[in-house]
Design a protein around this motif. Structure first.
Motif, PDB file in Angstrom:
ATOM      1  N   GLY A 148      47.804  82.819  50.313  1.00 40.41           N
ATOM      2  CA  GLY A 148      47.479  81.411  50.124  1.00 40.41           C
ATOM      3  C   GLY A 148      46.291  81.144  49.232  1.00 40.41           C
ATOM      4  O   GLY A 148      45.742  80.031  49.234  1.00 40.41           O
ATOM      5  N   GLU A 149      45.886  82.145  48.413  1.00 38.57           N
ATOM      6  CA  GLU A 149      44.728  81.949  47.526  1.00 38.57           C
ATOM      7  C   GLU A 149      44.983  80.877  46.471  1.00 38.57           C
ATOM      8  O   GLU A 149      44.033  80.374  45.865  1.00 38.57           O
ATOM      9  N   TRP A 150      46.231  80.536  46.259  1.00 35.94           N
ATOM     10  CA  TRP A 150      46.571  79.513  45.256  1.00 35.94           C
ATOM     11  C   TRP A 150      45.915  78.175  45.563  1.00 35.94           C
ATOM     12  O   TRP A 150      45.676  77.370  44.658  1.00 35.94           O
ATOM     13  N   LYS A 151      45.568  77.955  46.835  1.00 38.50           N
ATOM     14  CA  LYS A 151      44.929  76.689  47.222  1.00 38.50           C
ATOM     15  C   LYS A 151      43.565  76.523  46.559  1.00 38.50           C
ATOM     16  O   LYS A 151      43.103  75.401  46.348  1.00 38.50           O
ATOM     17  N   ASN A 152      42.931  77.651  46.223  1.00 37.03           N
ATOM     18  CA  ASN A 152      41.622  77.587  45.571  1.00 37.03           C
ATOM     19  C   ASN A 152      41.700  77.004  44.164  1.00 37.03           C
ATOM     20  O   ASN A 152      40.684  76.627  43.580  1.00 37.03           O
ATOM     21  N   LEU A 154      43.499  74.322  43.443  1.00 37.69           N
ATOM     22  CA  LEU A 154      43.751  72.885  43.556  1.00 37.69           C
ATOM     23  C   LEU A 154      42.503  72.163  44.054  1.00 37.69           C
ATOM     24  O   LEU A 154      41.573  72.787  44.581  1.00 37.69           O
ATOM     25  N   THR A 155      42.473  70.864  43.915  1.00 34.44           N
ATOM     26  CA  THR A 155      41.334  70.082  44.394  1.00 34.44           C
ATOM     27  C   THR A 155      41.358  70.035  45.923  1.00 34.44           C
ATOM     28  O   THR A 155      42.407  70.212  46.557  1.00 34.44           O
ATOM     29  N   ILE A 162      48.340  68.592  51.402  1.00 37.73           N
ATOM     30  CA  ILE A 162      49.369  69.627  51.543  1.00 37.73           C
ATOM     31  C   ILE A 162      49.353  70.201  52.960  1.00 37.73           C
ATOM     32  O   ILE A 162      50.401  70.357  53.598  1.00 37.73           O
ATOM     33  N   GLU A 163      48.160  70.494  53.465  1.00 41.06           N
ATOM     34  CA  GLU A 163      48.044  71.069  54.805  1.00 41.06           C
ATOM     35  C   GLU A 163      48.457  70.067  55.883  1.00 41.06           C
ATOM     36  O   GLU A 163      49.068  70.440  56.892  1.00 41.06           O
ATOM     37  N   ALA A 164      48.157  68.779  55.662  1.00 42.00           N
ATOM     38  CA  ALA A 164      48.553  67.754  56.622  1.00 42.00           C
ATOM     39  C   ALA A 164      50.072  67.650  56.692  1.00 42.00           C
ATOM     40  O   ALA A 164      50.660  67.531  57.782  1.00 42.00           O
ATOM     41  N   VAL A 191      49.980  77.342  38.232  1.00 41.50           N
ATOM     42  CA  VAL A 191      50.467  78.208  37.150  1.00 41.50           C
ATOM     43  C   VAL A 191      49.519  78.165  35.952  1.00 41.50           C
ATOM     44  O   VAL A 191      49.240  79.196  35.331  1.00 41.50           O
ATOM     45  N   LEU A 192      49.004  76.993  35.635  1.00 31.99           N
ATOM     46  CA  LEU A 192      48.133  76.851  34.467  1.00 31.99           C
ATOM     47  C   LEU A 192      46.725  77.380  34.728  1.00 31.99           C
ATOM     48  O   LEU A 192      46.072  77.894  33.811  1.00 31.99           O
ATOM     49  N   GLU A 193      46.258  77.262  35.965  1.00 36.55           N
ATOM     50  CA  GLU A 193      44.896  77.692  36.283  1.00 36.55           C
ATOM     51  C   GLU A 193      44.801  79.180  36.602  1.00 36.55           C
ATOM     52  O   GLU A 193      43.726  79.763  36.525  1.00 36.55           O
ATOM     53  N   ASP A 194      45.915  79.790  36.949  1.00 38.44           N
ATOM     54  CA  ASP A 194      45.956  81.235  37.168  1.00 38.44           C
ATOM     55  C   ASP A 194      46.087  81.892  35.789  1.00 38.44           C
ATOM     56  O   ASP A 194      47.176  81.988  35.231  1.00 38.44           O
TER      57      ASP A 194
END
Length: 263
Positions: A148-152, A154-155, A162-164, A191-194
């Motif tokens: 779940g590191e992809w959450k880092n 996002l804002t 998303i979590e809600a 995808v763009l930030e990775d």
């Protein structure tokens, strides 16, 4: 994974085509006028010995000629395709053309014009391709960020929403993970930030990659909200975009496979 071949098998040129009305040398100018002006046809096929050998065009027809054959226009072989041609291939075949003639059972009996590109099967095909693209993006994000590191990327605000949504769906006992609760825009951002993932998928700059992804997103939004596709087929290079979407789906599949076997 849903294969692109599915779209080739189930969305065919014949699904958006219309019957080609035909006349022969026994018909008169009055008959042609009725088809063009009363019934509003733009093209009428011309038969000789029960075979379509050309067509009459509303804009070029000469009512002052001695016979209707004098206005006959030959059909180029490049304007003829099989009725079972995959619909996804029609976009490229229609580029620069006003119409295509479809052949079934060795007979030209169907017609596709630019107006037919607005029909539901085209919208379903395009939306299906974009949906498949989004699904592949989600799968790649899962294998590249299994914890779940992809959450880092996002804002904080987006992560909370998303979590809600994830918790709400869990309460209903729906089998999902948090990536299933993201929107297209979230997956695009990841995808763009990775950096590593982006550079494996795009040969262009981050700015160009973002512009391309935004165009796909806009197409998706127009399809989802039943907006007219006229702009996409008249001012945008939708043919190229469709080809690029298919290539990106393939790249995402390779990225997922390579990551899995490298573990």
């Amino acid at each position: 994974m849903v294969n692109i071949k599915l779209f080739n098998d189930y969305f065919l040129a014949s699904h958006i085509a219309v019957p080609l009305l035909t006349v022969n040398n026994q018909d008169t100018h009055d008959i042609i006028r009725m088809f063009f002006e009363t019934y509003n046809f733009n093209v009428v096929g011309f038969k000789e010995e029960n075979k379509v050998i050309g067509y009459l065009d509303r804009e070029q027809y000469d009512y002052n000629s001695n016979t209707i054959e004098e206005s006959l226009i030959s059909i180029n072989t490049s304007d003829i395709v099989a009725a079972n041609t995959p619909l996804v291939d029609i976009f490229a075949l229609m580029e620069g053309k006003e119409r295509l003639f479809l052949m079934s059972d060795s007979t030209i009996d169907l017609l596709i014009t630019k107006a037919d590109l607005q029909k539901p099967p085209v919208r379903m095909l395009l939306f299906g391709l974009v949906t498949l693209l989004e699904s592949e993006m989600a799968d790649v994000i899962r294998v590249h960020h299994p914890s779940g590191e992809w959450k880092n990327l996002l804002t904080e605000g987006r992560v909370k929403k998303i979590e809600a949504l994830y918790e709400k769906r869990k309460e209903k006992n729906i089998e999902i993970d948090s990536i299933d609760c993201t929107q297209f825009a979230d997956k695009k951002t990841v995808v763009l930030e990775d950096t590593s993932l982006r550079e494996n998928l795009f040969t262009s700059s981050k700015k160009s990659a973002e512009k391309w992804m935004r165009k796909v997103e806009l197409l998706r939004d127009d399809l989802a909200h039943a907006q007219s596709l006229t702009n996409w087929f008249e001012t945008e290079n939708t043919v190229l975009l469709v080809i690029e979407i298919q290539k990106m789906i393939h790249k995402l599949g390779l990225q997922k496979f390579e990551k899995i076997i490298s573990k």
